[in-house]
Design an enzyme around this catalytic site. Structure first.
Site, PDB file in Angstrom:
ATOM      1  N   LYS A   1      44.597   4.445   0.067  1.00 15.88           N
ATOM      2  CA  LYS A   1      43.713   3.514   0.750  1.00 15.88           C
ATOM      3  C   LYS A   1      43.605   2.256  -0.099  1.00 15.88           C
ATOM      4  O   LYS A   1      43.092   2.287  -1.215  1.00 15.88           O
ATOM      5  CB  LYS A   1      42.327   4.127   0.955  1.00 15.88           C
ATOM      6  CG  LYS A   1      41.387   3.171   1.640  1.00 15.88           C
ATOM      7  CD  LYS A   1      39.955   3.654   1.605  1.00 15.88           C
ATOM      8  CE  LYS A   1      39.074   2.472   1.972  1.00 15.88           C
ATOM      9  NZ  LYS A   1      37.668   2.730   1.718  1.00 15.88           N
TER      10      LYS A   1
ATOM     11  N   GLY B   1      28.565   0.252   2.859  1.00 16.72           N
ATOM     12  CA  GLY B   1      27.300   0.802   2.403  1.00 16.72           C
ATOM     13  C   GLY B   1      26.068   0.216   3.074  1.00 16.72           C
ATOM     14  O   GLY B   1      24.947   0.561   2.721  1.00 16.72           O
TER      15      GLY B   1
ATOM     16  N   ALA C   1      33.752   1.512   6.954  1.00 18.92           N
ATOM     17  CA  ALA C   1      32.557   0.834   6.450  1.00 18.92           C
ATOM     18  C   ALA C   1      31.654   0.319   7.557  1.00 18.92           C
ATOM     19  O   ALA C   1      32.119  -0.232   8.551  1.00 18.92           O
ATOM     20  CB  ALA C   1      32.896  -0.328   5.535  1.00 18.92           C
ATOM     21  N   GLY C   2      30.372   0.528   7.364  1.00 21.59           N
ATOM     22  CA  GLY C   2      29.365  -0.055   8.227  1.00 21.59           C
ATOM     23  C   GLY C   2      28.619   0.932   9.105  1.00 21.59           C
ATOM     24  O   GLY C   2      27.529   0.643   9.575  1.00 21.59           O
TER      25      GLY C   2
ATOM     26  N   ASN D   1      31.253   7.160   4.123  1.00 20.23           N
ATOM     27  CA  ASN D   1      30.760   7.865   2.938  1.00 20.23           C
ATOM     28  C   ASN D   1      29.233   7.793   2.863  1.00 20.23           C
ATOM     29  O   ASN D   1      28.526   8.782   2.984  1.00 20.23           O
ATOM     30  CB  ASN D   1      31.405   7.263   1.682  1.00 20.23           C
ATOM     31  CG  ASN D   1      31.177   8.070   0.413  1.00 20.23           C
ATOM     32  OD1 ASN D   1      31.935   7.960  -0.535  1.00 20.23           O
ATOM     33  ND2 ASN D   1      30.150   8.909   0.347  1.00 20.23           N
ATOM     34  N   THR D   2      28.719   6.559   2.750  1.00 22.21           N
ATOM     35  CA  THR D   2      27.285   6.385   2.527  1.00 22.21           C
ATOM     36  C   THR D   2      26.439   6.935   3.672  1.00 22.21           C
ATOM     37  O   THR D   2      25.366   7.501   3.433  1.00 22.21           O
ATOM     38  CB  THR D   2      26.963   4.895   2.306  1.00 22.21           C
ATOM     39  OG1 THR D   2      27.874   4.386   1.347  1.00 22.21           O
ATOM     40  CG2 THR D   2      25.547   4.705   1.790  1.00 22.21           C
TER      41      THR D   2
END
Lengths: 93, 260
Positions: free
Chosen positions: B102, B163, B189-190, B211-212
């Site tokens: 990635k 994040g 992301a987001g 992830n977050t």
């Protein structure tokens, strides 16, 4: 002789091999990758690769991370833009 | 249902949810949440081994073993093409010749937006070097196309800053990227909660990397499960095709045969 291992100076016997260094750091058998002076030294060559004075050695492994996770020491960040001040959670075990 | 399989760089996956392994309290939580998410591709960071500390400390790859999961090393934290390329090469050595990576080259600490010029440069080098590159990028359709043309295995536009959990901020751009693409498009992301994941999948995205949203939930384990279901629900809704939107009501019960 003296080498730089992951950014820190380390005294090492002359003509030590890379494998010897890995053993001395209790990293034998761990899943890792090694660079000497920005050149990757394949696992198959660790036993025969002889370190020299002032060599810069980086030993890396995989840690938890998603995107832009700044935790842990990023071996690639020479610029100092990000200070690796926050230790990753693996450090606490 | 071949429609339900995700193919990246010639390998197929049942799950369209990809997860990061960061920000968890400990490795036990990482393991439990990864399993609950049903994800088959797990992204990891490459960092210096701790020298002289906890020689017996458990390793991430012990709880997320490469023989069970597809490990996706990332270049998180890299701000130059050179650092990102170097990180990918170290990852390949670490994982015995593994080619899937990635790529992310960040441009700015506050937004963590990608540095597009450096990303394009790094992608070209890595593709030529034989890597299968999944690339984090902005939601610019032209850049997404350019990254595909370079030979990236998958293009991963952000939906909102990394994040941030702000959700799908520009669904029309994501839609345009999806419509133009000949490689898998994954939102990277987001995403903040399950409905965000479903929206991204309903737009036709091939998958989502997060992830977050899981790790920072009050109950990460339950959110991992919620995300698994949201991605499946969103995918099925996309395949089913939603009804047209109408401004006024349309009765669902027949008008004929009423007795009043």
């Amino acid at each position: 002789m003296k080498i730089i291992l992951n950014g820190n100076a380390l005294d090492l016997a002359d003509n030590s091999t890379l494998l010897k260094l890995i053993e001395s750091q209790d990293l034998t058998g761990k899943r890792l990758a090694v660079e000497v002076n920005l050149e990757i030294i394949p696992k198959t060559e660790h036993a025969s690769y002889i370190l020299k004075n002032d060599d810069k050695v980086e030993i890396v492994h995989a840690i938890g991370g998603g995107s832009a996770n700044n935790s842990g020491s990023n071996f690639a960040l020479n610029s100092g833009i990000i200070s690796p001040s926050v230790n990753n959670h693996l450090d606490k075990s | 249902m071949s429609d339900n399989l995700l193919t990246i760089a010639g390998k197929t996956y049942n799950s369209r949810l990809l997860v990061g392994s960061g920000k968890y309290v400990d490795l036990a939580e990482t393991k439990a949440c990864t399993e609950a998410s049903g994800a088959e591709i797990i992204t990891v960071a490459i960092r210096r081994t701790n020298i002289g500390q906890n020689p017996g400390e458990p390793n991430l790859l012990d709880v997320v073993p490469p023989d069970k999961y597809t490990i996706l090393p990332n270049t998180a934290g890299c701000y130059t093409a050179e650092d990102a390329i170097r990180t990918c090469r170290m990852a390949r050595e670490l994982l015995d010749g593994h080619k899937l990576v990635k790529l992310e080259v960040l441009g700015d600490e506050k937004t963590l937006f990608p540095d597009i010029t450096a990303t394009l440069k790094a992608a070209e080098v890595l593709v030529k070097d034989g890597f299968d590159v999944m690339v984090y990028t902005s939601d610019d359709p032209l850049i997404a196309k350019r990254l595909e043309e370079i030979g990236c295995a998958a293009v991963m536009p952000l939906a909102a800053p990394i994040g941030s959990g702000l959700g799908i901020r520009n669904p029309y751009n994501i839609l345009t990227i999806v419509e133009n693409a000949n490689v898998p498009i994954l939102v990277d992301a987001g995403v903040g909660t399950a409905s965000d994941a479903a929206i991204a999948m309903e737009l036709g995205c091939d998958g989502i990397l997060m992830n977050t949203a899981i790790a920072a939930a009050k109950n990460p384990l339950l959110m991992a499960s919620a995300m698994k279901h949201a991605v499946i629900a969103g995918r099925e809704a996309f395949l089913a095709g939603r009804m047209p939107r109408k401004r006024f009501a349309s009765a669902s019960s027949p008008i004929d045969g009423t007795f009043f």
